[in-house]
Design a protein around this motif. Structure first.
Motif, PDB file in Angstrom:
ATOM      1  N   CYS A 122      -2.821   6.485  -6.356  1.00 48.26           N
ATOM      2  CA  CYS A 122      -3.990   7.170  -6.020  1.00 48.26           C
ATOM      3  C   CYS A 122      -3.782   8.649  -6.243  1.00 48.26           C
ATOM      4  CB  CYS A 122      -4.455   7.057  -4.670  1.00 48.26           C
ATOM      5  SG  CYS A 122      -5.018   5.163  -4.591  1.00 48.26           S
TER       6      CYS A 122
ATOM      7  N   TYR B 216      -0.849  14.436   2.548  1.00 42.62           N
ATOM      8  CA  TYR B 216      -2.140  14.944   2.976  1.00 42.62           C
ATOM      9  C   TYR B 216      -2.283  15.488   4.307  1.00 42.62           C
ATOM     10  CZ  TYR B 216      -3.145  12.704  -1.535  1.00 42.62           C
ATOM     11  OH  TYR B 216      -2.988  12.486  -2.746  1.00 42.62           O
TER      12      TYR B 216
ATOM     13  N   ARG C 117     -17.637   5.389   0.660  1.00 43.19           N
ATOM     14  CA  ARG C 117     -16.385   6.292   0.826  1.00 43.19           C
ATOM     15  C   ARG C 117     -16.666   7.679   0.153  1.00 43.19           C
ATOM     16  NH1 ARG C 117     -11.507   8.428   0.205  1.00 43.19           N
ATOM     17  NH2 ARG C 117     -12.949  10.145   1.268  1.00 43.19           N
TER      18      ARG C 117
ATOM     19  N   ALA D  12       1.383   2.098  -3.424  1.00 46.69           N
ATOM     20  CA  ALA D  12       0.314   2.229  -4.146  1.00 46.69           C
ATOM     21  C   ALA D  12      -0.297   3.677  -3.986  1.00 46.69           C
ATOM     22  CB  ALA D  12      -0.683   1.108  -3.754  1.00 46.69           C
TER      23      ALA D  12
ATOM     24  N   ASN E 298     -10.693  17.636  -3.727  1.00 48.64           N
ATOM     25  CA  ASN E 298     -11.945  16.765  -3.989  1.00 48.64           C
ATOM     26  C   ASN E 298     -13.213  17.005  -3.176  1.00 48.64           C
ATOM     27  OD1 ASN E 298     -10.426  15.378  -5.914  1.00 48.64           O
ATOM     28  ND2 ASN E 298      -9.816  13.849  -4.240  1.00 48.64           N
TER      29      ASN E 298
ATOM     30  N   CYS F 245      -5.850   1.749   3.030  1.00 47.03           N
ATOM     31  CA  CYS F 245      -5.704   3.331   3.057  1.00 47.03           C
ATOM     32  C   CYS F 245      -6.797   4.060   3.603  1.00 47.03           C
ATOM     33  CB  CYS F 245      -5.271   3.835   1.884  1.00 47.03           C
ATOM     34  SG  CYS F 245      -3.652   3.050   1.056  1.00 47.03           S
ATOM     35  N   HIS F 246      -7.949   3.544   3.673  1.00 46.90           N
ATOM     36  CA  HIS F 246      -9.072   4.399   4.273  1.00 46.90           C
ATOM     37  C   HIS F 246      -9.725   3.750   5.518  1.00 46.90           C
ATOM     38  CE1 HIS F 246      -9.033   7.019   0.804  1.00 46.90           C
ATOM     39  NE2 HIS F 246      -9.090   5.978   0.046  1.00 46.90           N
TER      40      HIS F 246
ATOM     41  N   CYS G 227      -9.878  -1.134  -0.041  1.00 45.89           N
ATOM     42  CA  CYS G 227      -9.867   0.227   0.311  1.00 45.89           C
ATOM     43  C   CYS G 227      -9.327   0.521   1.776  1.00 45.89           C
ATOM     44  CB  CYS G 227     -11.007   0.869   0.245  1.00 45.89           C
ATOM     45  SG  CYS G 227     -12.098   0.195  -1.218  1.00 45.89           S
TER      46      CYS G 227
ATOM     47  N   ILE H 145     -19.538   5.444  -4.316  1.00 47.96           N
ATOM     48  CA  ILE H 145     -18.461   4.519  -4.424  1.00 47.96           C
ATOM     49  C   ILE H 145     -18.539   3.670  -2.859  1.00 47.96           C
ATOM     50  CG2 ILE H 145     -16.054   4.063  -4.662  1.00 47.96           C
ATOM     51  CD1 ILE H 145     -15.948   6.816  -5.869  1.00 47.96           C
TER      52      ILE H 145
ATOM     53  N   PRO I  70     -13.261  14.235   2.475  1.00 42.15           N
ATOM     54  CA  PRO I  70     -12.302  13.872   1.597  1.00 42.15           C
ATOM     55  C   PRO I  70     -10.711  13.817   2.184  1.00 42.15           C
ATOM     56  CG  PRO I  70     -12.795  16.282   1.469  1.00 42.15           C
ATOM     57  CD  PRO I  70     -13.739  15.576   2.564  1.00 42.15           C
ATOM     58  N   ARG I  71      -9.790  12.931   1.314  1.00 42.81           N
ATOM     59  CA  ARG I  71      -8.546  13.229   1.703  1.00 42.81           C
ATOM     60  C   ARG I  71      -7.863  14.291   1.142  1.00 42.81           C
ATOM     61  NH1 ARG I  71      -6.134   7.386   1.709  1.00 42.81           N
ATOM     62  NH2 ARG I  71      -6.633   7.986   4.009  1.00 42.81           N
ATOM     63  N   ASN I  72      -8.062  14.568  -0.163  1.00 39.33           N
ATOM     64  CA  ASN I  72      -7.378  15.555  -0.898  1.00 39.33           C
ATOM     65  C   ASN I  72      -8.442  16.762  -0.917  1.00 39.33           C
ATOM     66  OD1 ASN I  72      -6.500  17.612  -2.554  1.00 39.33           O
ATOM     67  ND2 ASN I  72      -5.798  16.135  -4.156  1.00 39.33           N
TER      68      ASN I  72
ATOM     69  N   ARG J 126     -13.689  12.566  -8.526  1.00 36.44           N
ATOM     70  CA  ARG J 126     -14.284  12.004  -7.309  1.00 36.44           C
ATOM     71  C   ARG J 126     -14.190  12.905  -6.155  1.00 36.44           C
ATOM     72  NH1 ARG J 126     -10.365   7.076  -5.949  1.00 36.44           N
ATOM     73  NH2 ARG J 126      -8.882   8.746  -6.151  1.00 36.44           N
TER      74      ARG J 126
ATOM     75  N   PRO K 143       0.746  -1.180  -0.035  1.00 34.06           N
ATOM     76  CA  PRO K 143       0.142  -0.114   0.159  1.00 34.06           C
ATOM     77  C   PRO K 143       0.825   1.273   0.035  1.00 34.06           C
ATOM     78  CG  PRO K 143      -0.224  -1.200   2.044  1.00 34.06           C
ATOM     79  CD  PRO K 143       0.531  -2.116   1.166  1.00 34.06           C
TER      80      PRO K 143
HETATM   81  C1  HEC Z   1      -2.818   2.707  -1.506  1.00 36.03           C
HETATM   82  C2  HEC Z   1      -3.606   3.635  -0.642  1.00 36.03           C
HETATM   83  C3  HEC Z   1      -5.128   3.784  -1.048  1.00 36.03           C
HETATM   84  C4  HEC Z   1      -6.050   2.730  -1.524  1.00 36.03           C
HETATM   85  C5  HEC Z   1      -5.535   1.316  -1.543  1.00 36.03           C
HETATM   86  C6  HEC Z   1      -7.344   3.288  -1.768  1.00 36.03           C
HETATM   87  N1  HEC Z   1      -7.168   4.763  -1.810  1.00 36.03           N
HETATM   88 FE1  HEC Z   1      -8.796   5.943  -2.035  1.00 36.03          FE
HETATM   89  N2  HEC Z   1      -7.222   7.614  -2.048  1.00 36.03           N
HETATM   90  C7  HEC Z   1      -6.022   7.220  -1.453  1.00 36.03           C
HETATM   91  C8  HEC Z   1      -5.247   8.600  -1.820  1.00 36.03           C
HETATM   92  C9  HEC Z   1      -3.614   8.900  -1.713  1.00 36.03           C
HETATM   93  C10 HEC Z   1      -6.291   9.471  -2.248  1.00 36.03           C
HETATM   94  C11 HEC Z   1      -6.173  11.122  -2.640  1.00 36.03           C
HETATM   95  C12 HEC Z   1      -6.107  11.050  -3.994  1.00 36.03           C
HETATM   96  C13 HEC Z   1      -5.964  12.669  -4.692  1.00 36.03           C
HETATM   97  O1  HEC Z   1      -5.086  13.307  -4.375  1.00 36.03           O
HETATM   98  O2  HEC Z   1      -6.927  12.961  -5.489  1.00 36.03           O
HETATM   99  C14 HEC Z   1      -7.583   8.765  -2.229  1.00 36.03           C
HETATM  100  C15 HEC Z   1      -8.722   9.499  -2.506  1.00 36.03           C
HETATM  101  C16 HEC Z   1      -9.964   8.614  -2.651  1.00 36.03           C
HETATM  102  C17 HEC Z   1     -11.286   9.105  -3.097  1.00 36.03           C
HETATM  103  C18 HEC Z   1     -11.459  10.669  -3.433  1.00 36.03           C
HETATM  104  C19 HEC Z   1     -11.960  11.442  -2.278  1.00 36.03           C
HETATM  105  C20 HEC Z   1     -10.803  11.939  -1.433  1.00 36.03           C
HETATM  106  O3  HEC Z   1     -11.221  11.344  -0.294  1.00 36.03           O
HETATM  107  O4  HEC Z   1     -10.261  12.576  -1.752  1.00 36.03           O
HETATM  108  C21 HEC Z   1     -12.124   8.270  -3.125  1.00 36.03           C
HETATM  109  C22 HEC Z   1     -13.560   8.393  -3.646  1.00 36.03           C
HETATM  110  C23 HEC Z   1     -11.340   6.921  -2.765  1.00 36.03           C
HETATM  111  N3  HEC Z   1     -10.072   7.274  -2.398  1.00 36.03           N
HETATM  112  C24 HEC Z   1     -11.948   5.809  -2.835  1.00 36.03           C
HETATM  113  C25 HEC Z   1     -11.328   4.366  -2.810  1.00 36.03           C
HETATM  114  C26 HEC Z   1     -11.660   3.381  -2.865  1.00 36.03           C
HETATM  115  C27 HEC Z   1     -13.427   2.997  -2.837  1.00 36.03           C
HETATM  116  C28 HEC Z   1     -10.979   2.488  -2.635  1.00 36.03           C
HETATM  117  C29 HEC Z   1     -11.113   0.792  -2.713  1.00 36.03           C
HETATM  118  C30 HEC Z   1     -11.285   0.240  -3.949  1.00 36.03           C
HETATM  119  C31 HEC Z   1      -9.486   3.081  -2.473  1.00 36.03           C
HETATM  120  N4  HEC Z   1     -10.279   4.355  -2.280  1.00 36.03           N
HETATM  121  C32 HEC Z   1      -8.530   2.660  -2.046  1.00 36.03           C
HETATM  122  C33 HEC Z   1      -5.345   6.166  -1.281  1.00 36.03           C
HETATM  123  C34 HEC Z   1      -5.944   4.718  -1.290  1.00 36.03           C
END
Ligand code: HEC
Length: 186
Positions: free
Chosen positions: A60, A163, A177, A56, A91, A146-147, A143, A137, A86-88, A81, A53
């Motif tokens: 993302c 972040y 999510r 990975a 978004n 990381c979430h 997921c 989603i 939000p993480r970012n 998205r 991760p």
């Molecule tokens: C390896 C780590 C990782 C995994 C695994 C991961 N994410 Fe994320 N996710 C991130 C990161 C980093 C961002 C910020 C991306 C950006 O800067 O736009 C993000 C952003 C998002 C966002 C956009 C909204 C936000 O919070 O900024 C969504 C929706 C999301 N992820 C859904 C998912 C889903 C559903 C899964 C599983 C299928 C998943 N993610 C798996 C790391 C991860």
């Protein structure tokens, strides 16, 4: 009389065309989401397999926006998205998106399957008619790395660095999510 008939006919015709256009926009939006999600999930899975991760996270943070740009260009719309947490911060939802995300939470609480949840509407923005679409989603097993709540310390450290305002942890499997979001000028 003739005039009235032509007005009625015209109104009907316009209605039919507008409805047809909306159906096309919905179909196109579903295709755009499928393409975006398919590509992102594929890259995410291979990066997780290759380097875990921590590795990975870059997929993302860099690939997600890049794929979104490509799909947007190809389809002639804007896809992204969003999330209530939000993480970012880039978004973060706008007003319409926030209302829809809350509606999705409500629909989920009422028993609707989040996998199929979507919403579309034609709204006026800055004096212009635009088509808007969102698709929920749900959080899957993948997921949680990381979430979720129990993150690997190396993952937490990297996320914190990239972040500092991250709000996208603490999710459980099945939670909403966020959503894909699309805007198309009409
Ligand atoms: C390896 C780590 C990782 C995994 C695994 C991961 N994410 Fe994320 N996710 C991130 C990161 C980093 C961002 C910020 C991306 C950006 O800067 O736009 C993000 C952003 C998002 C966002 C956009 C909204 C936000 O919070 O900024 C969504 C929706 C999301 N992820 C859904 C998912 C889903 C559903 C899964 C599983 C299928 C998943 N993610 C798996 C790391 C991860």
């Amino acid at each position: 009389m003739k005039q009235i008939i032509s007005i009625v006919l015209l109104a009907m015709l316009t209605g039919v065309t507008a409805a047809g256009q909306k159906t096309d926009d919905v179909k196109q939006s579903r295709q755009a989401v499928k393409q975006f999600f398919g590509q992102l999930k594929g890259e995410l899975q291979s990066a997780m397999k290759a380097g875990g991760p921590v590795n990975a996270i870059e997929v993302c943070s860099e690939e997600a926006p890049a794929i979104a740009r490509d799909v947007s260009k190809e389809k002639g719309l804007q896809i992204g998205r969003t999330s209530l947490k939000p993480r970012n911060p880039g978004n973060a939802p706008d007003q319409w998106e926030k209302a829809v995300l809350k509606e999705f939470e409500q629909r989920k609480a009422n028993g609707e399957n989040p996998k199929k949840m979507e919403k579309h509407e034609i709204v006026e923005q800055n004096g212009q008619q635009v088509f808007r679409y969102m698709k929920a989603i749900p959080t899957g097993e993948l997921c949680l790395k990381c979430h979720g709540s129990d993150l690997d310390p190396a993952v937490s450290a990297k996320l914190e660095k990239l972040y500092p305002e991250d709000r996208a942890t603490g999710y459980s499997k099945g939670d909403l999510r966020g959503a894909f979001t699309i805007i198309k000028d009409l």
